[in-house]
Design an enzyme around this catalytic site. Sequence first.
Site, short mmCIF file in Angstrom:
data_model
loop_
_atom_site.label_atom_id
_atom_site.label_comp_id
_atom_site.label_asym_id
_atom_site.label_seq_id
_atom_site.Cartn_x
_atom_site.Cartn_y
_atom_site.Cartn_z
N LYS A 46 0.81 -1.23 0.00
CA LYS A 46 0.00 0.00 0.00
C LYS A 46 0.83 1.27 0.00
O LYS A 46 0.41 2.30 -0.51
CB LYS A 46 -0.95 0.00 1.19
N GLU B 113 -9.67 6.73 3.83
CA GLU B 113 -10.57 5.75 4.44
C GLU B 113 -9.75 4.51 4.72
O GLU B 113 -8.73 4.27 4.07
CB GLU B 113 -11.71 5.41 3.48
N SER C 289 1.66 -9.68 -0.85
CA SER C 289 1.36 -8.24 -0.73
C SER C 289 1.63 -7.65 0.65
O SER C 289 1.77 -6.43 0.77
CB SER C 289 -0.10 -7.99 -1.12
#
Length: 404
Positions: free
Chosen positions: A96, A118, A386
């Site tokens: 991310k 968010e 990930s």
Amino acid sequence: MSKFSDLTRLPDARGHFGPYGGRFVSETLSFALEDLEKTYMSLRNDPDFQAEFDRDLAHYVGRPSPLYHAERWSRQLGGAQIWLKREDLNHTGAHKVNNTIGQALLAKRSGKPRVIAETGAGQHGVATATVAARLGLKCEVYMGAEDIKRQKLNVYRMRLLGANVISVESGTRTLKDAMNEALRDWVTNVDDTFYIIGTVAGPHPYPLLVRDFNAVVGREAREQSLKQIGRLPDTLIACVGGGSNALGLFYPFVEDEDVHMIGVEAGGDGIETGRHAAPLSANAPQGVLHGNRTYLMSDEGGQVSSTHSISAGLDYPGVGPEHALWKDVGRVEYVAANDKEVLEAFRELTHVEGIMPALEPAHALAHAKVLAPTMRPDQHIIVNLSGRGDKDILTVAKIDGMDF
Ligand SMILES: *Cc1c(COP(=O)(O)O)cnc(C)c1O
């Protein structure tokens, strides 16, 4: 020329990936999004901007992330060679941060002193709070009240980083409601606020720019596989929530027709139970959520359905619009892994390779476990790892009956 070359030229001027995507928002937001689009399009091929982004990825995130040959696990499964793209080794522990670094640089270039985001499990909130701290931006993160209860550690992490976490009490009090509130905040505060969206969803140009910022994963993996394997891999596997880590890995391979790509959604208790978060594999109806058209889990009345997954990061009823198109044209195969298979894969990789994956990529690993034995030892699979599993230890401990 590949029959998939068209896919690299999307989206169109209004943000459509085939019939999906677009910009379904109020007039105020329309203006803000046009501004953002203009800013981004002028910086997209700007050498200074790209150089600054690359520098941050190298020295702050720690890129390139390794491509690791899981030899022992491959041998044990008795088929294809499995390689792990180690996004878990990035600063903050997941893919991310690639995107939040990129968007924070956009916020800086736009002269906006405040960022909002968010978050569901809190991973995107932590990644945003991290880059905001580094650039001295004011940061507020919207999070469903239900998720705040489930993810106390990440909430505290964000507060330590200087972010204000705002509890969302509407709807099911989870990720989709947090995203609604963040959009509402943005409408009110567009002048001084940049909205950092965490996945390849939302209105145009977000799906495009989030994909671009994550595509570094696939560019590296392509180069590394040519060097380490001596050719391109046979198969790529990644988990799909909103779809950013999957698109990041897949996009630079889209024209390589011989590379098979598989997106693994959250099967929850099993697709047949209805308790899952797998809009593509379950062939959900189409609808509009958070400003874009896509496959969307909803009931006959058009109400967005509640979702279920062992991993909070995949617990989203929609999916990025580019994935919706890739499903329709058959470029990517979408499957689901259920909670039980995911836990098995989580334990197996931890035991056999000494790498504890997050529960999200454990979905991709669960599918690799099924697929590898059907392939030959001279074939190669790259799995996008990930994120790391530290954040999920308490979830697994609870299942094991441990009480902390
Ligand atoms: C958030 C998250 C995901 C899901 O998001 P995508 O946009 O689908 O990639 C997957 N893995 C990890 C580790 C995450 O934190």
